[in-house]
Design an enzyme around this catalytic site. Sequence first.
Site, PDB file in Angstrom:
ATOM      1  N   GLU A 189      11.898  -2.757  11.877  1.00  0.00           N
ATOM      2  CA  GLU A 189      11.509  -1.584  10.804  1.00  0.00           C
ATOM      3  C   GLU A 189      10.042  -0.903  11.416  1.00  0.00           C
ATOM      4  O   GLU A 189       9.244  -1.462  11.635  1.00  0.00           O
ATOM      5  CB  GLU A 189      11.107  -2.253   9.565  1.00  0.00           C
ATOM      6  CG  GLU A 189      10.864  -1.252   8.407  1.00  0.00           C
ATOM      7  CD  GLU A 189      10.472  -1.943   7.126  1.00  0.00           C
ATOM      8  OE1 GLU A 189      10.829  -1.278   6.284  1.00  0.00           O
ATOM      9  OE2 GLU A 189       9.980  -3.131   6.946  1.00  0.00           O
ATOM     10  N   CYS A 207      10.278   1.582   2.043  1.00  0.00           N
ATOM     11  CA  CYS A 207      11.334   0.376   2.480  1.00  0.00           C
ATOM     12  C   CYS A 207      12.595   0.776   2.590  1.00  0.00           C
ATOM     13  O   CYS A 207      13.586   0.004   3.155  1.00  0.00           O
ATOM     14  CB  CYS A 207      11.114  -0.912   1.171  1.00  0.00           C
ATOM     15  SG  CYS A 207      11.279  -0.237  -0.380  1.00  0.00           S
ATOM     16  N   GLU A 259      10.795  -8.659  -2.510  1.00  0.00           N
ATOM     17  CA  GLU A 259      11.342  -7.240  -2.031  1.00  0.00           C
ATOM     18  C   GLU A 259      10.716  -7.205  -0.644  1.00  0.00           C
ATOM     19  O   GLU A 259       9.378  -6.773  -0.674  1.00  0.00           O
ATOM     20  CB  GLU A 259      10.997  -6.101  -2.951  1.00  0.00           C
ATOM     21  CG  GLU A 259      11.658  -4.889  -2.632  1.00  0.00           C
ATOM     22  CD  GLU A 259      11.261  -3.857  -1.858  1.00  0.00           C
ATOM     23  OE1 GLU A 259      11.553  -3.986  -0.606  1.00  0.00           O
ATOM     24  OE2 GLU A 259      10.386  -3.280  -2.438  1.00  0.00           O
ATOM     25  N   LEU A 260      11.212  -7.370   0.485  1.00  0.00           N
ATOM     26  CA  LEU A 260      10.580  -7.327   1.744  1.00  0.00           C
ATOM     27  C   LEU A 260      11.233  -6.182   2.827  1.00  0.00           C
ATOM     28  O   LEU A 260      11.375  -5.092   2.097  1.00  0.00           O
ATOM     29  CB  LEU A 260      11.202  -8.815   2.444  1.00  0.00           C
ATOM     30  CG  LEU A 260      10.860 -10.008   1.452  1.00  0.00           C
ATOM     31  CD1 LEU A 260      11.447 -11.270   2.209  1.00  0.00           C
ATOM     32  CD2 LEU A 260       9.337  -9.990   1.278  1.00  0.00           C
ATOM     33  N   SER A 304      -5.013  -4.783  -0.424  1.00  0.00           N
ATOM     34  CA  SER A 304      -6.598  -4.654  -0.088  1.00  0.00           C
ATOM     35  C   SER A 304      -7.020  -3.371   0.540  1.00  0.00           C
ATOM     36  O   SER A 304      -7.993  -2.899   0.377  1.00  0.00           O
ATOM     37  CB  SER A 304      -6.458  -5.917   0.973  1.00  0.00           C
ATOM     38  OG  SER A 304      -6.450  -7.172   0.203  1.00  0.00           O
ATOM     39  N   GLY A 361       6.514  -6.714   0.040  1.00  0.00           N
ATOM     40  CA  GLY A 361       5.631  -6.544   1.417  1.00  0.00           C
ATOM     41  C   GLY A 361       6.314  -7.098   2.571  1.00  0.00           C
ATOM     42  O   GLY A 361       7.706  -6.962   2.633  1.00  0.00           O
ATOM     43  N   LYS A 406      -2.664  -8.744  -7.599  1.00  0.00           N
ATOM     44  CA  LYS A 406      -3.520  -8.547  -6.569  1.00  0.00           C
ATOM     45  C   LYS A 406      -3.073  -7.215  -5.961  1.00  0.00           C
ATOM     46  O   LYS A 406      -2.045  -7.246  -5.133  1.00  0.00           O
ATOM     47  CB  LYS A 406      -3.321  -9.524  -5.550  1.00  0.00           C
ATOM     48  CG  LYS A 406      -4.448  -9.422  -4.460  1.00  0.00           C
ATOM     49  CD  LYS A 406      -4.112 -10.434  -3.187  1.00  0.00           C
ATOM     50  CE  LYS A 406      -3.421 -10.023  -1.981  1.00  0.00           C
ATOM     51  NZ  LYS A 406      -4.317  -8.537  -1.558  1.00  0.00           N
ATOM     52  N   PRO A 407      -3.616  -6.030  -6.069  1.00  0.00           N
ATOM     53  CA  PRO A 407      -3.307  -4.657  -5.423  1.00  0.00           C
ATOM     54  C   PRO A 407      -3.504  -4.849  -4.076  1.00  0.00           C
ATOM     55  O   PRO A 407      -4.424  -5.914  -3.465  1.00  0.00           O
ATOM     56  CB  PRO A 407      -4.257  -3.820  -6.053  1.00  0.00           C
ATOM     57  CG  PRO A 407      -4.732  -4.296  -7.454  1.00  0.00           C
ATOM     58  CD  PRO A 407      -4.742  -5.805  -6.946  1.00  0.00           C
ATOM     59  N   TRP A 462       0.633  -1.241   0.011  1.00  0.00           N
ATOM     60  CA  TRP A 462      -0.133   0.245  -0.163  1.00  0.00           C
ATOM     61  C   TRP A 462       0.886   1.266  -0.116  1.00  0.00           C
ATOM     62  O   TRP A 462       0.316   2.170  -0.335  1.00  0.00           O
ATOM     63  CB  TRP A 462      -0.989  -0.003   1.133  1.00  0.00           C
ATOM     64  CG  TRP A 462      -0.209  -0.106   2.659  1.00  0.00           C
ATOM     65  CD1 TRP A 462      -0.310  -1.326   3.485  1.00  0.00           C
ATOM     66  CD2 TRP A 462       0.468   0.723   3.347  1.00  0.00           C
ATOM     67  NE1 TRP A 462       0.435  -1.393   4.322  1.00  0.00           N
ATOM     68  CE2 TRP A 462       0.856  -0.023   4.476  1.00  0.00           C
ATOM     69  CE3 TRP A 462       0.897   2.126   3.056  1.00  0.00           C
ATOM     70  CZ2 TRP A 462       1.756   0.343   5.546  1.00  0.00           C
ATOM     71  CZ3 TRP A 462       1.663   2.624   4.026  1.00  0.00           C
ATOM     72  CH2 TRP A 462       2.078   1.860   5.433  1.00  0.00           C
ATOM     73  N   ASN A 463       2.016   1.292   0.284  1.00  0.00           N
ATOM     74  CA  ASN A 463       3.088   2.457   0.524  1.00  0.00           C
ATOM     75  C   ASN A 463       3.155   3.218  -1.006  1.00  0.00           C
ATOM     76  O   ASN A 463       3.164   4.309  -0.808  1.00  0.00           O
ATOM     77  CB  ASN A 463       4.234   2.169   1.377  1.00  0.00           C
ATOM     78  CG  ASN A 463       5.050   1.099   0.600  1.00  0.00           C
ATOM     79  OD1 ASN A 463       4.668   0.377  -0.160  1.00  0.00           O
ATOM     80  ND2 ASN A 463       6.250   1.308   0.766  1.00  0.00           N
TER      81      ASN A 463
END
Length: 477
Positions: free
Chosen positions: A381, A280, A246-247, A174, A224, A171-172, A147-148
Amino acid sequence: MHQTHMIIDGEQLSISSHNAKTIYNPADQEAVAVVSSGTRQHARLALEAAKRAFAVWSETSSEKRAEILHSAAELVRERSETMARLLTQEQGKPLKNARAEILSSADILDYYAEEGRRNIGEWLATHRGRSIVIRQPVGVAALITPWNYPVDLLSWKVGPCLAAGCTFVAKPPSRAPVAATEFLRAVHEAGLPAGAVNVVHGPGEEVGAELVENPISRKIAFTGQTETGRWIMAHAADRIKRVSLELGGNSPFIVCADTDIEKAAAACAQRAFSNMGQICISVNRVYVAEEIAEEFGELLVRQAERLRIGNGLEENVDLGPMFSREQRSRTKEHVADALNKGAELLSGGREPEGEAFDKGYFFLPTVLGGADHSMRIMREETFGPVAPVMRFKTLDEAIRLANDSNYGLAAYIYTSDITTGIRAAERLEAGGVGVNINNVMDHQMPFGGWKESGIGRELGLYGLQSFLEIKHIRLGL
């Protein structure tokens, strides 16, 4: 109110009352859009449509793919103002930043239109024949995004996926699917075959799980949380699917005594507080040489207190609200933990006062002094607008502290000695290092993390290659 539909096999699905979800503005809790919410069955239908379309799109020439991607980029630019307003309303970021995100996503499509043309093979003369090396699309991809930056990070996957000849189901996020779906609708309407672009909304434990576990998907591209990345990696292993993850991050920012302190403080503030720290590669930990630490802290506070906060739709706003109550609560918990363990509050640390902020998830940009690694804010984080500052005596100590993390997405160092900068960059355990610059992203260069910050790379040629399989054809002559 805006209506956001799923797209499966070229058709927009109607919104029914039993599966509709309302999206609210984090600045004032006003309703923004009604969104259709899917199930595992919708995800299956979308994957099947993508599989049928793959037979057509994978055989489409790179020239034709480029033409369609360029057309998609132009459609995105034509609709950019509408998309930007929707993005600000659902996510909170200032409108100027939302516009920049939408336009950046169009640039990504243009970039990969041309990068796809350069997907050429190799012809090698061998002793007993010839060898041909070609790169072919991996198949149907599942694209799962946060979402960011719901549009920009989606474009990083959509561009190379389509340029490679793959089809996809996206899947964008939610809780922020509106602008991302409008972006995908523009891509779909640029001339792709039905089923090449599919959009399914819904919870990760249902829709996301189906996209990962269904045998049709051959590539999972995810941005995410690290916990979700672990789950995806484990379940994709059942069918040896290709993954790019990408975490999380926990980016260090090292300030050497010989640097231009004012420039370093301005750069640190911009990277720590932009998008309310919900990036991130945001600065999470600041390490400052002890001889300049006090002056640097004062300059950083001055930068933080200069920022204007408000509803992202208002003019001259630098920072909007945080995305959710949960994000703000986590930030407050980290600040409270740091203060309880001896940190000093130099600026911020609370919600802004005034009626304009009562309904939103606002939080002041915060600077902490006296931080150390016993504090959660230095180990986890935060994903909030906080810059905790810790002093160091030697550069070796700073690098050791910077590397003392499970994460390794981005790192930064400011110094006037380029030799120091280069050698430090080589020692820092991160996928991207900024030397005298507070950004490690470039459309043409690889982006991704070390350690628990992920696996694989996005952007540049590296992003395209992640959607391609390599094949060796040997000819006997």
